[in-house]
Design an enzyme around this catalytic site. Structure first.
Site, PDB file in Angstrom:
ATOM      1  N   ASP A 114      47.048  76.190   8.892  1.00  0.00           N
ATOM      2  CA  ASP A 114      46.756  77.503   9.468  1.00  0.00           C
ATOM      3  C   ASP A 114      46.089  78.468   8.486  1.00  0.00           C
ATOM      4  O   ASP A 114      46.014  79.675   8.764  1.00  0.00           O
ATOM      5  CB  ASP A 114      48.044  78.132  10.012  1.00  0.00           C
ATOM      6  CG  ASP A 114      48.433  77.513  11.350  1.00  0.00           C
ATOM      7  OD1 ASP A 114      47.533  77.239  12.162  1.00  0.00           O
ATOM      8  OD2 ASP A 114      49.635  77.296  11.577  1.00  0.00           O
ATOM      9  N   ASP A 173      44.501  73.846  18.333  1.00  0.00           N
ATOM     10  CA  ASP A 173      44.444  75.141  17.632  1.00  0.00           C
ATOM     11  C   ASP A 173      43.667  75.040  16.317  1.00  0.00           C
ATOM     12  O   ASP A 173      43.092  76.011  15.829  1.00  0.00           O
ATOM     13  CB  ASP A 173      45.845  75.657  17.292  1.00  0.00           C
ATOM     14  CG  ASP A 173      46.907  75.352  18.339  1.00  0.00           C
ATOM     15  OD1 ASP A 173      46.766  74.361  19.063  1.00  0.00           O
ATOM     16  OD2 ASP A 173      47.888  76.100  18.404  1.00  0.00           O
TER      17      ASP A 173
HETATM   18  N1  GLY Z   1      49.801  77.466  16.838  1.00  0.00           N
HETATM   19  C1  GLY Z   1      49.167  78.585  17.338  1.00  0.00           C
HETATM   20  C2  GLY Z   1      49.545  78.967  18.704  1.00  0.00           C
HETATM   21  O1  GLY Z   1      50.706  79.033  19.064  1.00  0.00           O
HETATM   22  O2  GLY Z   1      48.672  79.257  19.448  1.00  0.00           O
END
Ligand code: GLY
Length: 396
Positions: A114, A173
């Site tokens: 992330d 994501d």
């Molecule tokens: N992992 C990012 C989200 O929950 O969108």
């Protein structure tokens, strides 16, 4: 009296309902002004909580914060940078600098995918607006840390550690984190960043998407053979469902990858995803998606304001890469989303909502976490979308 033809009546109705609508310029200015006030209040709270960043509200209705390691840490500083861009207010710039500095150590974090969310929204916006040299080092170091998660045999960056029987889980994501790599490529000249980003985006097209352009949330790979070992969900309603935010991370990610590379296959992917979303029979009239396009209980299922905000932002950008007719179609949806989010149904009143801006986000419904609450990333992409819309001709 002679009756008016029906088409003329329809035309007059459209004209009169248009004239009743507030101009978008006013919607944007009022919403950004509210956002600036809310986040000034949020900053006052956060000043007294060293090392913490806002995340959401908890079950008791109180502010829930996290330290810099949580995936959402970059959104509050990123929002402050956007609000500085809008207001040019030096006090907001100083707030953004202070909060951004809380995340710097994450540049060495090799335990998460992330880093794009965390560092690019914060340091990336800060660098774009100020040219601060020290931010550049943070971004390039962060991109190197992220690159260590690339698994050559799979062609992907690993999202999470092994869990739930998944050897190398990659979530949709992760497309969002490629923007940090593309920035690092352009600002360091190291083509490794480009190759990793393109490999990840291409492999994701191959394995994450269904023929209708909807996507799986999690695809897990065998890191030795590189083969797919599972296609499932973690935050969606079912393995075969279309978890709303996941679809929209894909839309945003491929739009961004087209901007950064000029490769037509990414534009085609973004357009395919946009069509899937826009034409979906369960996209509500106000254009704020249910938390999953296949959520049980539609039309009473929860909506996800974050999905609406991210989709608006992505569609505004994508509208600039397509023919005029298609672009206008995307903009009409984005405008509707921004109007809905800027209405009392979704926009908090000043001094309420623990100083978050939007109401009604859904983080992880199957995990019973963050259901119908404010979310720091909903606010970030809402502000971004408002600014993007404002930059369209005729809105500044
Ligand atoms: N992992 C990012 C989200 O929950 O969108």
């Amino acid at each position: 009296m002679k009756k008016l033809p029906i088409y003329l009546l329809a035309f007059i109705f459209t004209l009169s309902s248009c004239s009743r609508q507030k101009p978008m310029k006013n919607v944007i200015d009022e919403s950004l002004s509210l956002a600036s006030k809310q986040y000034a209040l949020m900053f006052d709270v956060m000043k007294g909580m060293p090392d913490q960043l806002p995340r959401t509200i908890n079950a008791e209705g109180k502010l829930r914060t996290e330290n810099a390691r949580w995936w959402t840490s970059g959104f509050f500083p990123g929002s402050l940078w956007y609000l500085y861009e809008y207001t040019n207010d030096v006090k907001i710039k100083e707030s953004a600098e202070l909060i951004t500095s809380r995340i710097e150590k994450e540049k060495n974090n090799k335990g998460t995918h992330d880093l794009g969310f965390m560092l690019f929204c914060s340091f990336g916006n800060g660098f774009r607006l100020t040219g601060e040299e020290s931010y550049k080092e943070v971004l390039i170091t962060g991109a190197r840390s992220l690159s260590t998660r690339f698994r050559p045999n799979t062609g992907c960056i690993q999202s999470w550690g092994s869990r739930k029987g998944w050897t190398c889980p990659v979530i949709i994501d992760n497309m969002m984190n490629l923007e940090l790599l593309m920035w690092a490529f352009k600002n360091s000249g190291d083509s490794t960043f480009y190759k990793i980003a393109v490999s990840h985006a291409d492999t994701t097209i191959k394995n994450h998407f269904r023929p209708d352009f909807s996507s799986y949330h999690v695809v897990s790979y065998d890191t030795i053979t590189g083969l797919v070992e599972a296609k499932q969900t973690s935050q969606g309603a079912a393995d075969e469902s279309a978890w709303a935010r996941g679809q929209i991370w894909g839309l945003y990610g491929y739009t961004m990858m087209y901007r950064e590379t000029g490769l037509e296959r990414y534009l085609a992917q973004a357009r395919g995803i946009a069509d899937f979303l826009i034409n979906h029979r369960d996209l509500p009239e106000d254009k704020i998606p249910y938390w999953d396009f296949n959520a049980p209980g539609i039309p009473d299922a929860k909506r996800d304001a974050s999905a609406g905000a991210i989709m608006a932002s992505a569609l505004i950008e994508l509208s600039g890469y397509v023919d005029t007719e298609t672009g206008s179609k995307y903009l009409r949806i984005a405008e509707k989303q921004l109007r809905t989010l800027s209405s009392p149904a979704y926009l908090a009143k000043e001094g309420t909502n623990c100083n978050f801006i939007l109401l009604h986000g859904v983080g992880n419904l199957p995990g019973n976490s963050e259901v119908d609450v404010p979310l720091t990333y909903a606010d970030y992409y809402y502000i971004e979308a408002l600014l993007r819309y404002r930059k369209l001709p005729g809105n500044e």
